[in-house]
Design a protein around this motif. Structure first.
Motif, mmCIF file in Angstrom:
data_model
loop_
_atom_site.group_PDB
_atom_site.id
_atom_site.type_symbol
_atom_site.label_atom_id
_atom_site.label_comp_id
_atom_site.label_asym_id
_atom_site.label_seq_id
_atom_site.Cartn_x
_atom_site.Cartn_y
_atom_site.Cartn_z
ATOM 1 N N MET A 1 43.063 33.001 54.205
ATOM 2 C CA MET A 1 43.618 32.994 52.866
ATOM 3 C C MET A 1 43.452 34.384 52.276
ATOM 4 O O MET A 1 42.494 35.077 52.573
ATOM 5 N N LEU A 2 44.374 34.746 51.407
ATOM 6 C CA LEU A 2 44.242 35.975 50.642
ATOM 7 C C LEU A 2 43.719 35.611 49.264
ATOM 8 O O LEU A 2 44.242 34.732 48.602
ATOM 9 N N CYS A 3 42.652 36.294 48.856
ATOM 10 C CA CYS A 3 42.054 36.046 47.548
ATOM 11 C C CYS A 3 42.032 37.345 46.766
ATOM 12 O O CYS A 3 41.765 38.411 47.328
ATOM 13 N N PRO A 4 42.301 37.278 45.464
ATOM 14 C CA PRO A 4 42.301 38.491 44.646
ATOM 15 C C PRO A 4 40.909 39.098 44.554
ATOM 16 O O PRO A 4 39.907 38.383 44.491
ATOM 17 N N THR A 5 40.854 40.421 44.567
ATOM 18 C CA THR A 5 39.591 41.142 44.434
ATOM 19 C C THR A 5 39.447 41.644 43.005
ATOM 20 O O THR A 5 40.343 41.479 42.178
ATOM 21 N N ARG A 6 38.348 42.292 42.717
ATOM 22 C CA ARG A 6 38.101 42.796 41.361
ATOM 23 C C ARG A 6 39.117 43.854 40.943
ATOM 24 O O ARG A 6 39.430 43.991 39.782
ATOM 25 N N ASN A 7 39.631 44.624 41.914
ATOM 26 C CA ASN A 7 40.578 45.689 41.578
ATOM 27 C C ASN A 7 42.024 45.204 41.561
ATOM 28 O O ASN A 7 42.944 46.004 41.487
ATOM 29 N N GLY A 8 42.235 43.891 41.650
ATOM 30 C CA GLY A 8 43.571 43.335 41.556
ATOM 31 C C GLY A 8 44.315 43.222 42.872
ATOM 32 O O GLY A 8 45.406 42.689 42.924
ATOM 33 N N ARG A 9 43.750 43.722 43.937
ATOM 34 C CA ARG A 9 44.370 43.595 45.246
ATOM 35 C C ARG A 9 43.950 42.282 45.876
ATOM 36 O O ARG A 9 43.083 41.591 45.383
ATOM 37 N N GLN A 61 47.692 21.968 53.517
ATOM 38 C CA GLN A 61 48.225 22.102 52.163
ATOM 39 C C GLN A 61 47.738 23.422 51.568
ATOM 40 O O GLN A 61 46.715 23.488 50.899
ATOM 41 N N LYS A 62 48.501 24.481 51.829
ATOM 42 C CA LYS A 62 48.102 25.812 51.382
ATOM 43 C C LYS A 62 48.038 25.916 49.861
ATOM 44 O O LYS A 62 47.143 26.562 49.322
ATOM 45 N N SER A 63 48.981 25.293 49.170
ATOM 46 C CA SER A 63 48.979 25.382 47.707
ATOM 47 C C SER A 63 47.732 24.710 47.132
ATOM 48 O O SER A 63 47.117 25.225 46.193
ATOM 49 N N ASN A 64 47.347 23.572 47.681
ATOM 50 C CA ASN A 64 46.141 22.870 47.249
ATOM 51 C C ASN A 64 44.916 23.735 47.524
ATOM 52 O O ASN A 64 44.011 23.847 46.699
ATOM 53 N N LEU A 65 44.900 24.352 48.682
ATOM 54 C CA LEU A 65 43.784 25.214 49.070
ATOM 55 C C LEU A 65 43.687 26.410 48.127
ATOM 56 O O LEU A 65 42.593 26.781 47.689
ATOM 57 N N GLN A 66 44.828 27.018 47.812
ATOM 58 C CA GLN A 66 44.831 28.163 46.907
ATOM 59 C C GLN A 66 44.309 27.769 45.530
ATOM 60 O O GLN A 66 43.560 28.519 44.916
ATOM 61 N N GLU A 67 44.683 26.572 45.053
ATOM 62 C CA GLU A 67 44.180 26.089 43.763
ATOM 63 C C GLU A 67 42.663 25.954 43.788
ATOM 64 O O GLU A 67 41.986 26.280 42.815
ATOM 65 N N GLN A 68 42.131 25.464 44.899
ATOM 66 C CA GLN A 68 40.679 25.302 45.029
ATOM 67 C C GLN A 68 39.972 26.649 45.012
ATOM 68 O O GLN A 68 38.819 26.749 44.616
ATOM 69 N N LEU A 69 40.664 27.694 45.463
ATOM 70 C CA LEU A 69 40.041 29.017 45.548
ATOM 71 C C LEU A 69 40.304 29.891 44.336
ATOM 72 O O LEU A 69 39.840 31.031 44.274
ATOM 73 N N ASN A 70 41.028 29.385 43.345
ATOM 74 C CA ASN A 70 41.358 30.183 42.166
ATOM 75 C C ASN A 70 40.122 30.722 41.461
ATOM 76 O O ASN A 70 40.142 31.827 40.936
#
Length: 83
Positions: A1-9, A61-70
């Motif tokens: 998964m790609l997760c946002p970092t502190r610098n916005g990347r 379910q990538k969208s569900n996974l992304q929501e969990q990682l928000n």
């Protein structure tokens, strides 16, 4: 998964589901991957999770996974993340 970092990347985060009664050392996983993959293919961090969300068809379910990682934030170590 790609997760946002502190610098916005975005940076890659590997989600690891362990078999029952097993443990993992993220440093060992990173070492194994560095020996077998290009450096850009090795995730920046590893998160141990209980399971991954799947649809009734068995698809991830990538969208569900992304929501969990928000709400997930990068650890200062960036190598170890346990949830």
């Amino acid at each position: 998964m790609l997760c946002p970092t502190r610098n916005g990347r975005s940076a890659p985060l590997a989600l690891v589901v362990l078999k029952e009664n097993l443990t993992v050392d993220p440093c060992e996983v990173r070492s194994f991957l560095q020996q077998n993959f290009a450096s850009w293919q090795v995730p920046d961090a590893f998160m141990v999770v209980a399971g991954l969300p799947h649809a009734s068809t068995g698809k991830l379910q990538k969208s569900n996974l992304q929501e969990q990682l928000n709400d997930w934030r990068w650890d200062t170590d960036r190598g170890v993340a346990v949830s």
